[in-house]
Design a protein around this motif. Structure first.
Motif, short mmCIF file in Angstrom:
data_model
loop_
_atom_site.label_atom_id
_atom_site.label_comp_id
_atom_site.label_asym_id
_atom_site.label_seq_id
_atom_site.Cartn_x
_atom_site.Cartn_y
_atom_site.Cartn_z
N VAL A 1 0.83 -1.21 0.00
CA VAL A 1 0.00 0.00 0.00
C VAL A 1 0.87 1.26 0.00
O VAL A 1 0.57 2.24 -0.69
N LEU A 2 1.97 1.22 0.73
CA LEU A 2 2.88 2.38 0.71
C LEU A 2 3.37 2.62 -0.73
O LEU A 2 3.40 3.76 -1.21
N GLY A 3 3.71 1.53 -1.41
CA GLY A 3 4.14 1.65 -2.81
C GLY A 3 3.04 2.23 -3.69
O GLY A 3 3.29 3.05 -4.59
N GLN A 4 1.81 1.81 -3.42
CA GLN A 4 0.68 2.34 -4.20
C GLN A 4 0.49 3.83 -3.95
O GLN A 4 0.13 4.58 -4.87
N LEU A 5 0.75 4.27 -2.73
CA LEU A 5 0.63 5.70 -2.44
C LEU A 5 1.64 6.49 -3.29
O LEU A 5 1.34 7.59 -3.76
N LYS A 6 2.82 5.89 -3.50
CA LYS A 6 3.82 6.57 -4.34
C LYS A 6 3.32 6.68 -5.77
O LYS A 6 3.53 7.70 -6.44
N LEU A 7 2.63 5.63 -6.24
CA LEU A 7 2.04 5.70 -7.59
C LEU A 7 0.99 6.79 -7.65
O LEU A 7 0.85 7.49 -8.66
N LEU A 8 0.25 6.95 -6.57
CA LEU A 8 -0.78 8.00 -6.54
C LEU A 8 -0.13 9.38 -6.62
O LEU A 8 -0.68 10.29 -7.26
N VAL A 9 1.01 9.55 -5.98
CA VAL A 9 1.71 10.84 -6.05
C VAL A 9 2.09 11.12 -7.50
O VAL A 9 1.86 12.21 -8.02
N GLU A 10 2.65 10.10 -8.17
CA GLU A 10 3.03 10.27 -9.57
C GLU A 10 1.82 10.65 -10.42
O GLU A 10 1.90 11.50 -11.29
#
Lengths: 738, 738
Positions: free
Chosen positions: A86-95
């Motif tokens: 989920v932390l990784g997915q949050l980074k995708l959301l930032v992008e």
């Protein structure tokens, strides 16, 4: 594809059904087929656009994102794996940038509050943990910096919070105080000598608790603490506090614990934090609503400490807005899965020797799922109005104190209803799918586990409803501040029946208390929107007036006695608040329905009218005892409510799949094996097998059939034998015998 | 410890409260304290012994086992680890021997059916996965060998099944058929040439599904299949089929899949199985109720294929018995945790400036938890009677066809109510504990997730209630087979009011339809056990009579029309069946209460009477609309039901902790951090901190208090100034001014 003969005139229905008789068998039985001649047709594309609400583009963009495998939950991951994913997915959301729409343009956002929430809610389709962890980061931690801080904080802390360089915790709740935020015990004491605040946890109950990002990922926190300067406690304020270094180790004076496994949302690292005389610079106080000068002097633009506190909390209402929308979406997903499966699954033969019944044709199955579908529609429509109101306040277009108060009352009324509804809808959907519903691969159990906590966080549902009730009581008191009981009675009796929506989320409390249960009107009275509105409105108002009357006795009582008196009305007050929320949902549904034109969209108008009636009459049925006790419904009419609901279920049955298709979720969103058409494939295969067996003559005979045939043969043989015997026997001659 | 002045006369209560007025504030407020002078006392030890039921020793022995760490669930294990752990625990159970009590003495058991189930149910305290995996192994797989097989099978297959050398699956349900077992599609075709049965899965929908032990551990299965010999299908029979070799590999012709992650019970390896012309010896047919000779001739001691099928299924009723008991136990655990926490947790000040209220003193909190506690008591007492009946049938002491039918109806009525109740009790308990309730360490979420499937397996609750309803209809039809409507009306009107329990799980359907709503009796009428019984009984009977009247029209209809007519009554029938189950629970509670002597145990008798009344009146309140519509309650009396419930809540509040303590679960069973007294410790620490601060004069001043004081000072100063000004000013002389 509209059949005009039937559907141009929804009013036909009213004319055709005048008798309040129980539904005839053929009206409720499993014989209706969607698309049959004479049946109305639903324009699912157009209805789908309406369900997308006022920010369709943002919603669709986020929904597309939620449909990508890399954004989705993998069932069965350990909590550690899930948290990292989920932390990784949050980074995708930032992008992707979508989730940052609400932030100021100066920081790279779009100042788009409504669109931001609309998109954000759709993340629940991918994984509720993703929605909530995003909510912690941007909707709470960063939003506290934005709404409670000023330019310095926006420039200094927002960029890292926005781009996830600084994952953050929203440190408000403590072990000892959740609902009662004003009583948190953490202190932030100003030290003039060093121009620092000293953050301190005085005892175990003051540990910050249940904080997302606190167990592992958080590097900073917005800490809510009692602000003390010059020996005076100015109440709860928020401060920006770094908590971990770049190696993920706690900074000096800070400690914490992992909350460990939870009932759901295990993609979020919830945890506890405590502070032992932790010092932060004076400027780390988020000082929009209260500031401390270098010399320790406290100032605030809001003189009243109480109003100041509620204003600060009010800036964080978006959490409730997004939970309301996400809960409606989760309900829709659950029902889409259960209804698609229920429309294919067959079990038991009833009206046929060979074909089993589709389970959604069973009355009970309809009773279990279709009223929940109607409520889901109501929740969708109410949510969009709520979001529009939120956007108006947060964009500054309509941002008076009264507007903010109305928004908070709306949030406190709708969030409890939609989140409880989600649990009910997901549970009933899971049960309606039997064993298949219990498999993680069909999503219902996972969604329900994650949504569970939605009913207690961001404001416990029961506590929120009490806020609504208090607002209703205040409005009532304002209206009748100086009137005695007799005056009130005269007032309500003379009041016109106009019950237009007031936009504020609160409805007029003056109400005709006409006993229309005593007249012998037919069931079509109940189909009338005006009657439904009257019944629903009347109940809220009468309940509030009743409680207000009791509470009037509190005057002059000791504090303890007055508290006991109030406590004796607590349950009734919460029920009244719930009734108010139900009314708001009904009004929103009705307004959404009113946008349809019966001439150009007869099918959809008709079906949505049935659905709205199912919602409204479902509420009236649920509260029938109240209506009967208070003389608002006659026993005959109360009974006809249930009978008419049965009839509506039969009418809506052929449109059930259309109505869930209109939510617009693709297989990449539902991701439930049983909602893919696999059940029908398997049944077609089985039917084909038996048909071939019969055709080829290889089918075994059935002992039951043989036994029946043998019994018949034996009976026939016995008859023949008897006849033969009768023939063979000598005829009795009466004379001889005598 | 009994205060005789108050509690020797429970009837006092009836006398003291004659007016149906709403409860006075002091009667419901947070001022009662357990053990206060004049309050009744509960003998928790004696009550605890009663709750242990008819097999206390077996229950306590198993409970001791469930309290051992090695038997308990470890939260957060992967499903693979959890599965291995539970398998290991099953081996410990074999060593212990308790779980084998039901098996014949010849095989090392004790022929003790009731005691076996009593002990078995307690395993839910350790881990529901352990309870259910044990149930699969010994209650289904081994029990099928025992009850459907004969001496050869007992000697050949039981030892391995009992000692776990052969973990086994109970292969009944298929993907395509769950509730409708008679329609399973797997075939067992006899091959005379080799004297073997050929087990075959003809298509995908016929895969065996959701089978515990199938995914990994199972080495054999009792496979239910359509038995075909000499071209005739004799219906569903069970066969013993080895499925895996000693290396855990599937035997030739057998395949399967793992069901993977589920919503709960992940300590059990559920999976699917399919068979491609798998051959087993003729003697592997479990042939107690149907056999095939070497030459393929089929014989059965039961001529009717239908009765034969139901007889076979009926031998497996113990699954429902144990789910009923385990669900009651899980409800009790959940409420014990929530009530212990609720009696310590404080939030918000109300009647005091310094001390916050204990949340269980809030009316809403009582409304949420105490009625569920009353229902749990009812479920316990009903379960024990059910278990006694089960033991009588399975020991052969009372084992007629009628006894077996009654037992099955009882199972079909009670299992749905107790399992749904468990989900409600666990969910409300979890919500009542707020965020703490969502933590796995407080057990509520895990229990709820595991118990979830109890409502759909071993007979879907809605399907079971339909079986009950059909039985009620059959009994009704038998009674009035030849009577027309007028005769029925005369019959019921002349019927005496005797409604003694009939032991069979079914109650007399002839019933006085007196409108006692029209008379102006006071609330104590509702406290009378006879009135409660009359209201509850009347509702079941009237509902069934109503449906029977509608269904009479089905005569002469086409099969499809008759099915549609029946379908139109499905919801009402299920509600009637539920009402029947509620009545059974109420009767059981009342009988349990009747064993207490008001002279020797006044306190417990009084408190249990209030609890039974809360249960009975809670049912009447829930169904108030029905009672009002059908003229059984006047509006005034219906309203007084709710008011009296509020009063009962206030009375029961001081005894809530005693009532959950009586369940007898120790900390090793509850294993919930919040139920250990930690909350009180933390609050005492906080209170001590503030008290010291106040005593030492180091407490900061409160801005709110200061502001109020400043405002008062300003006001006082203004008054003084005004006075001074008035004194100083020249007195106006009227004449001059004019």
């Amino acid at each position: 594809m509209v059949d005009t003969a039937r559907s141009t005139a929804p009013a036909d229905d009213v004319v055709a059904q005048t008798a309040p008789a129980p539904a005839a068998a053929t009206d409720t039985g499993p014989i209706q087929i969607a698309g049959a001649p004479g049946a109305p047709r639903v324009d699912t594309a157009k209805l789908g656009r309406q369900l997308l609400g006022s920010w369709p583009e943002q919603r669709l963009a986020s929904r597309e994102l939620a449909g990508r495998p890399e954004m989705q939950r993998i069932e069965g991951q350990s909590k550690e794996e899930h948290r990292e994913r989920v932390l990784g997915q949050l980074k995708l959301l930032v992008e992707n940038g979508q989730v940052l729409r609400a932030f100021p343009e100066a920081q790279g956002g779009h100042d788009d509050h409504g669109g931001n929430i609309a998109g954000f809610e759709e993340l629940v389709l991918a994984d509720p943990s993703l929605q909530i962890k995003s909510g912690v980061q941007w909707g709470l931690f960063a939003a506290a910096i934005l709404h409670l801080g000023t330019t310095y904080h926006h420039e200094t802390f927002l960029p890292g919070a926005m781009n996830l360089e600084v994952p953050g915790a929203f440190a408000m709740t403590e072990i000892g105080h959740g609902s009662d935020v004003a009583s948190v015990a953490t202190t932030a004491t100003y030290d003039e000598a060093t121009q620092e605040f000293v953050i301190h946890t005085p005892f175990r109950a003051a540990w910050k608790e249940y904080l997302g990002n606190a167990a592992v990922h958080g590097k900073a926190a917005t800490v809510f603490a009692q602000l003390i300067t010059k020996g005076v406690n100015h109440g709860v304020h928020a401060l920006y506090v770094p908590i971990r270094d770049d190696n993920g180790e706690f900074l000096p004076g800070i400690g914490g614990e992992d909350d460990g496994l939870k009932g759901g949302l295990n993609g979020i690292d919830n945890g506890r934090l405590h502070f032992t005389n932790v010092r932060v610079p004076r400027v780390n106080l988020l000082n929009r609503y209260g500031d401390v000068a270098e010399d320790g002097t406290y100032t605030s633009p809001i003189a009243s400490p109480g109003r100041r506190f509620f204003t600060m909390l009010g800036t964080l209402v978006q959490g409730r807005v997004s939970l309301d929308g996400a809960a409606a979406a989760a309900s829709a997903m659950g029902l889409a899965i259960a209804i698609k499966y229920g429309a294919e699954r067959r079990q038991f033969t009833a009206g046929s020797d060979t074909d089993e019944e589709v389970i959604l044709d069973y009355q009970r199955h309809q009773r279990r799922l279709l009223p929940l579908l109607a409520t889901t529609y109501a929740a969708f429509f109410a949510h969009d109005e709520f979001l529009v109101k939120f956007d108006a306040v947060f964009s500054g277009r309509a941002d008076s104190d009264a507007d903010r108060e109305d928004l908070e009352t709306l949030a406190a009324a709708l969030k409890p209803l939609s989140t409880w509804h989600a649990l009910e809808a997901l549970q009933e959907s899971r049960e309606a799918c039997g064993g298949a519903g219990f498999m993680a691969s069909n999503r219902l159990v996972g969604l329900r586990q994650d949504l569970d906590v939605y009913v207690t966080f961001e404001g416990d549902n029961n506590v929120l409803l009490q806020l609504v009730a208090k607002r209703l009581l205040t409005d009532y008191a304002k209206k009748f501040a100086k009137a005695d009981a007799a005056t009130v009675a005269r007032l309500v009796a003379s009041q016109a029946a106009d019950r237009a929506y007031h936009g504020s989320g609160l409805r007029s409390l003056a109400q005709t208390v006409a006993d229309f249960g005593s007249t012998a009107r037919s069931v079509d009275h109940l189909r009338d929107a005006g009657s439904q509105r009257e019944l629903l409105t009347d109940r809220v108002e009468t309940m509030i007036a009743g409680v207000a009357g009791v509470l009037r006795e509190a005057k002059g009582m000791s504090k303890a006695d007055a508290a006991a008196l109030f406590n004796s009305q607590q349950n009734e007050l919460i029920e009244a608040a719930r009734a108010h929320g139900e009314l708001l949902q009904w009004e929103a549904f009705t307004r959404a329905l009113d946008t349809w034109n019966a001439s150009t969209d007869p099918g959809t108008t008709q079906v949505l009218t049935w659905l709205r009636d199912l919602f409204g009459l479902g509420l009236i049925e649920k509260h029938a005892a109240w209506y009967l006790i208070n003389g608002r419904l006659s026993p005959q009419r109360a009974q006809s409510v249930s009978a008419y609901i049965d009839r509506l279920l039969g009418r809506l049955r052929p449109h059930a799949v259309d109505l869930v298709d209109a939510f617009g979720y693709g297989p990449e969103h539902l991701r439930a094996t049983i909602a893919t058409g696999i059940e029908k494939e398997r049944q077609d295969e089985a039917r084909e097998y038996y048909a071939q067996q019969r055709a080829s003559g290889t089918a075994p005979l059935d002992e039951k059939v043989l036994a029946k045939a043998a019994a018949k043969a034996a009976k026939d043989a016995a008859k023949v034998a008897q006849k033969e015997a009768a023939k063979a026997a000598p005829k009795p001659t009466a004379r001889v015998e005598k």
